[in-house]
Design a protein around this motif. Structure first.
Motif, PDB file in Angstrom:
ATOM      1  N   ALA A  24       0.823  -1.205   0.000  1.00 43.71           N
ATOM      2  CA  ALA A  24       0.000   0.000   0.000  1.00 43.71           C
ATOM      3  C   ALA A  24       0.863   1.262   0.000  1.00 43.71           C
ATOM      4  CB  ALA A  24      -0.935  -0.001   1.206  1.00 43.71           C
ATOM      5  N   ASN A  27       2.524   2.277  -3.252  1.00 43.43           N
ATOM      6  CA  ASN A  27       1.591   2.872  -4.204  1.00 43.43           C
ATOM      7  C   ASN A  27       0.893   4.111  -3.672  1.00 43.43           C
ATOM      8  OD1 ASN A  27       1.542   0.939  -6.596  1.00 43.43           O
ATOM      9  ND2 ASN A  27       1.346  -0.463  -4.857  1.00 43.43           N
ATOM     10  N   LYS A  28       1.222   4.487  -2.436  1.00 43.63           N
ATOM     11  CA  LYS A  28       0.602   5.646  -1.778  1.00 43.63           C
ATOM     12  C   LYS A  28      -0.919   5.479  -1.677  1.00 43.63           C
ATOM     13  CE  LYS A  28       4.296   8.731  -2.882  1.00 43.63           C
ATOM     14  NZ  LYS A  28       5.057   9.151  -3.982  1.00 43.63           N
ATOM     15  N   TRP A  29      -1.327   4.265  -1.271  1.00 40.70           N
ATOM     16  CA  TRP A  29      -2.747   3.947  -1.123  1.00 40.70           C
ATOM     17  C   TRP A  29      -3.114   3.904   0.354  1.00 40.70           C
ATOM     18  CZ3 TRP A  29      -2.331  -0.825  -4.824  1.00 40.70           C
ATOM     19  CH2 TRP A  29      -2.325  -0.385  -6.158  1.00 40.70           C
ATOM     20  N   VAL A  31      -5.224   2.704   3.124  1.00 42.68           N
ATOM     21  CA  VAL A  31      -6.188   1.619   3.276  1.00 42.68           C
ATOM     22  C   VAL A  31      -6.298   1.162   4.723  1.00 42.68           C
ATOM     23  CG1 VAL A  31      -5.815   0.761   0.924  1.00 42.68           C
ATOM     24  CG2 VAL A  31      -4.467  -0.190   2.811  1.00 42.68           C
ATOM     25  N   ALA A  51      -6.533   6.999   5.687  1.00 39.61           N
ATOM     26  CA  ALA A  51      -7.562   6.059   5.233  1.00 39.61           C
ATOM     27  C   ALA A  51      -8.906   6.505   5.792  1.00 39.61           C
ATOM     28  CB  ALA A  51      -7.251   4.641   5.684  1.00 39.61           C
ATOM     29  N   SER A  55     -13.846   2.665   5.733  1.00 36.98           N
ATOM     30  CA  SER A  55     -13.189   1.455   5.248  1.00 36.98           C
ATOM     31  C   SER A  55     -12.910   0.444   6.353  1.00 36.98           C
ATOM     32  CB  SER A  55     -11.881   1.813   4.533  1.00 36.98           C
ATOM     33  OG  SER A  55     -12.151   2.415   3.291  1.00 36.98           O
ATOM     34  N   VAL A 117      -9.107   1.770  -1.453  1.00 35.45           N
ATOM     35  CA  VAL A 117      -8.843   2.207  -2.822  1.00 35.45           C
ATOM     36  C   VAL A 117      -9.757   1.404  -3.749  1.00 35.45           C
ATOM     37  CG1 VAL A 117      -6.523   3.156  -2.485  1.00 35.45           C
ATOM     38  CG2 VAL A 117      -6.768   0.705  -2.868  1.00 35.45           C
ATOM     39  N   ARG A 118      -9.459   1.374  -5.024  1.00 30.50           N
ATOM     40  CA  ARG A 118     -10.299   0.608  -5.950  1.00 30.50           C
ATOM     41  C   ARG A 118     -10.222  -0.875  -5.601  1.00 30.50           C
ATOM     42  NH1 ARG A 118      -9.517   2.505 -11.897  1.00 30.50           N
ATOM     43  NH2 ARG A 118     -11.490   1.394 -12.035  1.00 30.50           N
ATOM     44  N   GLN A 121      -7.279  -2.938  -6.520  1.00 28.75           N
ATOM     45  CA  GLN A 121      -6.094  -2.525  -5.771  1.00 28.75           C
ATOM     46  C   GLN A 121      -6.135  -3.087  -4.351  1.00 28.75           C
ATOM     47  OE1 GLN A 121      -6.822   1.643  -6.427  1.00 28.75           O
ATOM     48  NE2 GLN A 121      -5.306   1.767  -8.084  1.00 28.75           N
ATOM     49  N   ASP A 122      -7.322  -3.091  -3.752  1.00 22.70           N
ATOM     50  CA  ASP A 122      -7.482  -3.723  -2.443  1.00 22.70           C
ATOM     51  C   ASP A 122      -7.031  -5.179  -2.508  1.00 22.70           C
ATOM     52  OD1 ASP A 122      -8.607  -1.394  -1.349  1.00 22.70           O
ATOM     53  OD2 ASP A 122     -10.673  -2.108  -1.571  1.00 22.70           O
TER      54      ASP A 122
END
Length: 135
Positions: A24, A27-29, A31, A51, A55, A117-118, A121-122
């Motif tokens: 994560a 990718n700078k996600w 979560v 996040a 979520s 995220v999408r 991607q999760d």
């Protein structure tokens, strides 16, 4: 008769969470990572900075659905996308990709759910967590 049962430990969950977090962060996600045992009980929860709090529940439910039915949550997402709407009413499912069962030596030991995220991607992050455990 008894059987040997493999259990998911807290150390295992931390190792998985570290692998998922690494994916994560690369990718700078932002979560939420949820890991449950084979009974669907929350073993580990981590919310990365920034996040969304919504979520948290989604990640937990993705993990619970994945272990309850011993399959990735993407199965229901695909079924619904194909028009099989009856799966919307199946108790305990969540038709959103990002929940994966954890299998060790052919035993279902728990599941990981990611949200933030999408969906695909999760799932990528969840797989990274499982890969960290099995490596």
């Amino acid at each position: 008769m008894t059987a040997d049962k493999i259990i998911l430990t807290l150390d295992d969950a931390k190792k998985m969470a570290a692998g998922a977090e690494s994916e994560a962060m690369c990718n700078k996600w932002p979560v939420v990572i949820a890991i449950v045992d084979d009974g669907g009980h929350l073993l580990y929860l981590q919310r990365l900075d920034h996040a969304q709090y919504g979520s948290i529940g989604v990640a937990i439910e993705k993990a619970r659905a994945a272990i309850a039915f011993r399959r990735p949550t993407k199965v229901w997402e695909d079924n619904i996308a194909e028009g099989q709407l009856r799966y919307l009413n199946l108790p305990g499912t969540l038709p959103i990709e990002g929940g994966l069962p954890i299998v060790v030596n052919n035993q279902f030991v728990g599941a990981i759910g990611i949200s933030g995220v999408r969906s695909f991607q999760d799932a990528q992050i969840a797989q990274a967590g499982i890969d960290a455990l099995l490596s």
